[in-house]
Design a protein around this motif. Structure first.
Motif, PDB file in Angstrom:
ATOM      1  N   ARG A   1       0.866  -1.185   0.000  1.00 21.64           N
ATOM      2  CA  ARG A   1       0.000   0.000   0.000  1.00 21.64           C
ATOM      3  C   ARG A   1       0.900   1.231   0.000  1.00 21.64           C
ATOM      4  NH1 ARG A   1      -3.775   0.110   5.007  1.00 21.64           N
ATOM      5  NH2 ARG A   1      -4.457   2.018   3.896  1.00 21.64           N
ATOM      6  N   GLY A   2       0.649   2.124  -0.914  1.00 16.07           N
ATOM      7  CA  GLY A   2       1.459   3.338  -0.891  1.00 16.07           C
ATOM      8  C   GLY A   2       1.760   3.880  -2.267  1.00 16.07           C
ATOM      9  N   ALA A   3       2.733   4.800  -2.309  1.00 13.72           N
ATOM     10  CA  ALA A   3       3.077   5.488  -3.554  1.00 13.72           C
ATOM     11  C   ALA A   3       4.519   5.970  -3.485  1.00 13.72           C
ATOM     12  CB  ALA A   3       2.130   6.665  -3.804  1.00 13.72           C
ATOM     13  N   VAL A   4       5.074   6.234  -4.659  1.00 13.38           N
ATOM     14  CA  VAL A   4       6.399   6.835  -4.806  1.00 13.38           C
ATOM     15  C   VAL A   4       6.212   8.121  -5.606  1.00 13.38           C
ATOM     16  CG1 VAL A   4       8.744   6.585  -5.684  1.00 13.38           C
ATOM     17  CG2 VAL A   4       7.535   4.591  -4.753  1.00 13.38           C
ATOM     18  N   VAL A   5       6.587   9.240  -5.024  1.00 15.09           N
ATOM     19  CA  VAL A   5       6.412  10.546  -5.662  1.00 15.09           C
ATOM     20  C   VAL A   5       7.767  11.235  -5.719  1.00 15.09           C
ATOM     21  CG1 VAL A   5       5.194  12.759  -5.628  1.00 15.09           C
ATOM     22  CG2 VAL A   5       4.065  10.706  -4.747  1.00 15.09           C
ATOM     23  N   GLY A   6       8.133  11.705  -6.893  1.00 13.15           N
ATOM     24  CA  GLY A   6       9.383  12.434  -7.079  1.00 13.15           C
ATOM     25  C   GLY A   6       9.118  13.800  -7.672  1.00 13.15           C
ATOM     26  N   ALA A   7      10.072  14.689  -7.536  1.00 14.57           N
ATOM     27  CA  ALA A   7       9.980  16.043  -8.080  1.00 14.57           C
ATOM     28  C   ALA A   7      11.281  16.372  -8.785  1.00 14.57           C
ATOM     29  CB  ALA A   7       9.688  17.064  -6.984  1.00 14.57           C
ATOM     30  N   LEU A   8      11.182  16.798 -10.031  1.00 15.81           N
ATOM     31  CA  LEU A   8      12.363  17.195 -10.784  1.00 15.81           C
ATOM     32  C   LEU A   8      12.813  18.575 -10.354  1.00 15.81           C
ATOM     33  CD1 LEU A   8      11.398  16.046 -14.402  1.00 15.81           C
ATOM     34  CD2 LEU A   8      12.586  14.743 -12.648  1.00 15.81           C
ATOM     35  N   SER A   9      14.108  18.794 -10.404  1.00 22.69           N
ATOM     36  CA  SER A   9      14.676  20.100 -10.085  1.00 22.69           C
ATOM     37  C   SER A   9      15.369  20.625 -11.335  1.00 22.69           C
ATOM     38  CB  SER A   9      15.662  19.997  -8.908  1.00 22.69           C
ATOM     39  OG  SER A   9      16.219  21.248  -8.613  1.00 22.69           O
ATOM     40  N   GLU A  10      14.663  21.475 -12.067  1.00 20.00           N
ATOM     41  CA  GLU A  10      15.203  21.971 -13.333  1.00 20.00           C
ATOM     42  C   GLU A  10      16.240  23.062 -13.127  1.00 20.00           C
ATOM     43  OE1 GLU A  10      14.549  20.458 -15.957  1.00 20.00           O
ATOM     44  OE2 GLU A  10      12.851  19.251 -15.294  1.00 20.00           O
ATOM     45  N   GLY A  11      16.372  23.569 -11.910  1.00 18.68           N
ATOM     46  CA  GLY A  11      17.319  24.646 -11.666  1.00 18.68           C
ATOM     47  C   GLY A  11      18.734  24.192 -11.406  1.00 18.68           C
ATOM     48  N   ARG A  12      18.997  22.900 -11.321  1.00 11.76           N
ATOM     49  CA  ARG A  12      20.338  22.390 -11.042  1.00 11.76           C
ATOM     50  C   ARG A  12      21.053  22.104 -12.361  1.00 11.76           C
ATOM     51  NH1 ARG A  12      21.570  21.434  -5.926  1.00 11.76           N
ATOM     52  NH2 ARG A  12      23.477  20.488  -6.704  1.00 11.76           N
ATOM     53  N   ALA A  13      22.164  22.801 -12.569  1.00  8.63           N
ATOM     54  CA  ALA A  13      22.934  22.603 -13.795  1.00  8.63           C
ATOM     55  C   ALA A  13      23.864  21.400 -13.702  1.00  8.63           C
ATOM     56  CB  ALA A  13      23.746  23.852 -14.121  1.00  8.63           C
ATOM     57  N   ASP A  14      24.166  20.944 -12.472  1.00 11.86           N
ATOM     58  CA  ASP A  14      25.079  19.813 -12.315  1.00 11.86           C
ATOM     59  C   ASP A  14      24.373  18.475 -12.471  1.00 11.86           C
ATOM     60  OD1 ASP A  14      23.642  20.391 -10.072  1.00 11.86           O
ATOM     61  OD2 ASP A  14      25.272  20.104  -8.648  1.00 11.86           O
ATOM     62  N   PHE A  15      23.067  18.443 -12.226  1.00 12.04           N
ATOM     63  CA  PHE A  15      22.305  17.201 -12.383  1.00 12.04           C
ATOM     64  C   PHE A  15      21.063  17.505 -13.220  1.00 12.04           C
ATOM     65  CE2 PHE A  15      24.482  16.525  -8.259  1.00 12.04           C
ATOM     66  CZ  PHE A  15      25.243  15.421  -8.599  1.00 12.04           C
ATOM     67  N   VAL A  16      21.235  17.512 -14.528  1.00 10.69           N
ATOM     68  CA  VAL A  16      20.129  17.791 -15.436  1.00 10.69           C
ATOM     69  C   VAL A  16      19.343  16.508 -15.687  1.00 10.69           C
ATOM     70  CG1 VAL A  16      21.345  19.692 -16.537  1.00 10.69           C
ATOM     71  CG2 VAL A  16      21.593  17.384 -17.452  1.00 10.69           C
ATOM     72  N   THR A  17      18.113  16.669 -16.128  1.00 13.83           N
ATOM     73  CA  THR A  17      17.280  15.504 -16.419  1.00 13.83           C
ATOM     74  C   THR A  17      17.834  14.790 -17.645  1.00 13.83           C
ATOM     75  OG1 THR A  17      15.366  16.710 -15.567  1.00 13.83           O
ATOM     76  CG2 THR A  17      14.936  14.742 -16.869  1.00 13.83           C
ATOM     77  N   PRO A  18      18.200  13.502 -17.546  1.00 13.43           N
ATOM     78  CA  PRO A  18      18.820  12.805 -18.669  1.00 13.43           C
ATOM     79  C   PRO A  18      17.803  12.495 -19.764  1.00 13.43           C
ATOM     80  CG  PRO A  18      18.475  11.294 -16.856  1.00 13.43           C
ATOM     81  CD  PRO A  18      18.092  12.644 -16.343  1.00 13.43           C
ATOM     82  N   LEU A  19      18.324  12.127 -20.920  1.00  8.65           N
ATOM     83  CA  LEU A  19      17.483  11.837 -22.079  1.00  8.65           C
ATOM     84  C   LEU A  19      16.542  10.666 -21.802  1.00  8.65           C
ATOM     85  CD1 LEU A  19      16.705  12.102 -25.077  1.00  8.65           C
ATOM     86  CD2 LEU A  19      18.706  10.687 -25.631  1.00  8.65           C
ATOM     87  N   GLU A  20      17.042   9.629 -21.135  1.00 11.51           N
ATOM     88  CA  GLU A  20      16.213   8.445 -20.883  1.00 11.51           C
ATOM     89  C   GLU A  20      14.986   8.782 -20.037  1.00 11.51           C
ATOM     90  OE1 GLU A  20      20.511   7.327 -21.421  1.00 11.51           O
ATOM     91  OE2 GLU A  20      19.381   8.790 -20.258  1.00 11.51           O
ATOM     92  N   LEU A  21      15.166   9.627 -19.023  1.00  7.07           N
ATOM     93  CA  LEU A  21      14.040   9.997 -18.166  1.00  7.07           C
ATOM     94  C   LEU A  21      13.083  10.942 -18.895  1.00  7.07           C
ATOM     95  CD1 LEU A  21      12.785   9.708 -15.370  1.00  7.07           C
ATOM     96  CD2 LEU A  21      14.197  11.615 -14.597  1.00  7.07           C
ATOM     97  N   CYS A  22      13.616  11.831 -19.726  1.00  6.46           N
ATOM     98  CA  CYS A  22      12.751  12.726 -20.505  1.00  6.46           C
ATOM     99  C   CYS A  22      11.849  11.934 -21.447  1.00  6.46           C
ATOM    100  CB  CYS A  22      13.605  13.717 -21.294  1.00  6.46           C
ATOM    101  SG  CYS A  22      14.392  14.999 -20.293  1.00  6.46           S
TER     102      CYS A  22
END
Length: 455
Positions: free
Chosen positions: A345-366
């Protein structure tokens, strides 16, 4: 006959000027006070001349003192008349409670997080929110339409497996993803969920804590970070964890095993007493939480895209970058985010941080979330198969790019009531700051309202 100047002034001082006929002329004398005590001298050298030499260095202890930032003054210290009105004024806001979060009562209103909840005090918040809550007298947030949408999804997820409830909050930089995630964590804590909230997931991959290779699991363990997660998790969920029992015996090195049927708090205490056992205890704890059906479980992860980076800042003995799925904590979070491991029972919730230049959202996740990639990416661009596998099944929940007029007005009233505005608060100031920020939540506060302090 000696002149007056030659008799009254000591040798070595300013010369006493006298004429040959004995008349005294005016002179200017400069005196320098002798030091009151011995001067502090910084020494640096070696003592014990011989085979063994010990390096010593004397440093002024006053230079070692650090002045804490954002240290508030008490009301007794604000004796000037200019502070009298501020001392008497107290910010009055409705409390962020699950029963009060209805569209008619809470929409577009700023609500303060309950003081008896220690979720913020234990888990912490992202850096920008931490600074805002130090400036404001109370920790609060505006309830938006996207907030109620996210809470409705969590209510539906409380009775189903987390495999079907893996949500990622997306949107432009500063639109309010971290605030919505914090509101979701506070809501679940108030509804009787077991909550594990990690506001700075990038610390699991930025080489900020120690790590050690484990030949049994072929991963790099992170004992310090695992210990911190266990300690904060226990402080927030102690009451609920005492009702849950272990389903099997857990052997412990150099100690008595944790027997089956023991409270989960006993298992956590093993990792807290011996930090080297914290990674294995954290993994066993998540396994126990995934099996129980008494309470729903929320795994909330901010800076979610850092888990999917292709290379971390950790290095192996050959000084090659370690993959995130080869580190114990990121791999554990990735397994639950990808659905390889699930909560009953439950959930997994994440939040992207677009303001970080050192850890950008990778192509696979996009591509998994259907987000545009900032650079050209055709079929011949390499994808990492492991990251593609961990990205499967994630659901996107887009946060609106702009605050509504009512939501921005509520924030404006709170900062004005808390004496955080330097300019005269009127409709012209509000509309000018809202227009300058284009409705962006972070820009409205940081570049709009707080910019009045420097004007």
């Amino acid at each position: 006959m000696l002149s007056l100047a030659s008799r009254s002034l000591p040798a070595g001082s300013a010369l006493a000027s006298a004429s040959r006929n004995g008349t005294v002329q005016s002179v200017q004398v400069r005196g320098y006070a002798a030091p009151k005590g011995p001067a502090k001298i910084q020494k640096q050298g070696f003592v014990n001349k011989g085979k063994k030499k010990k390096f010593i260095q004397t440093v002024d202890p006053n230079k070692m003192k650090r002045i804490p930032a954002f240290k508030p003054l008490t009301a007794n210290q604000l004796k000037s008349e200019i502070f009298h009105e501020d001392v008497k004024t107290e910010l009055q806001l409705p409390v962020f409670r699950p029963d009060a979060l209805t569209e008619s009562n809470a929409l577009a209103k700023v609500m303060e997080f309950p003081t008896q909840s220690n979720l913020i005090n234990r888990f912490g918040v992202p850096k920008n929110l931490n600074i805002e809550y130090r400036i404001l007298s109370k920790s609060c947030a505006v309830v938006r339409d996207i907030t109620l949408t996210a809470l409705d999804k969590l209510d539906a997820a409380s009775a189903s497996s987390s495999k079907d409830n893996r949500v990622v909050l997306t949107g432009s930089s500063g639109c309010g993803k971290s605030v919505v995630l914090l509101q979701a964590a506070e809501y679940c804590a108030g509804r009787g969920w077991i909550v594990m909230y990690v506001p700075r997931v990038h610390h699991t991959v930025d080489s900020s804590t120690a790590y050690i290779y484990d030949s049994r699991t072929r991963t790099y363990l992170q004992p310090r970070f695992s210990w911190q997660v266990l300690r904060r998790f226990l402080d927030v969920n102690t009451t609920l964890l005492q009702d849950l029992k272990t389903t099997k015996e857990f052997p412990v090195e150099r100690k008595a095993p944790v027997q089956a049927g023991s409270p989960l708090t006993d298992l956590i205490n093993v990792g807290l007493q011996d930090g080297s056992l914290a990674p294995s205890v954290l993994s066993s704890l998540m396994t126990e939480l995934s099996r129980q059906k008494t309470y729903p479980v929320l795994l909330a992860l901010d800076n979610f895209q850092a888990l999917y980076t292709r290379t971390t800042r950790y290095r192996d003995p050959k000084f090659e970058a370690i993959k995130p799925y080869h580190l114990s904590v990121p791999r554990l979070f990735l397994e639950y985010a990808s659905g390889k491991k699930t909560f009953a029972r439950g959930a997994v919730v994440g939040a992207l941080s677009e303001g970080r230049a050192d850890f950008v959202t990778p192509l696979e996740l996009c591509e998994a979330l259907g987000l545009p990639f900032p650079r050209p990416a055709g079929p011949y661009v390499r994808r990492v198969p492991e990251i593609v596998d961990y990205s499967q099944g994630l659901q996107k929940l887009a946060v609106p790019e702009k605050l509504s007029i009512d939501e921005a007005a509520s924030l404006f009233d709170v900062w004005n009531t808390d004496k955080a505005l330097h300019s005269l608060p009127d409709d012209d100031l509000f509309m000018s700051k809202y227009s300058e920020a284009s409705g962006n939540a972070r820009a409205f506060v940081w570049k709009g309202l707080l910019a009045t302090l420097t004007s």
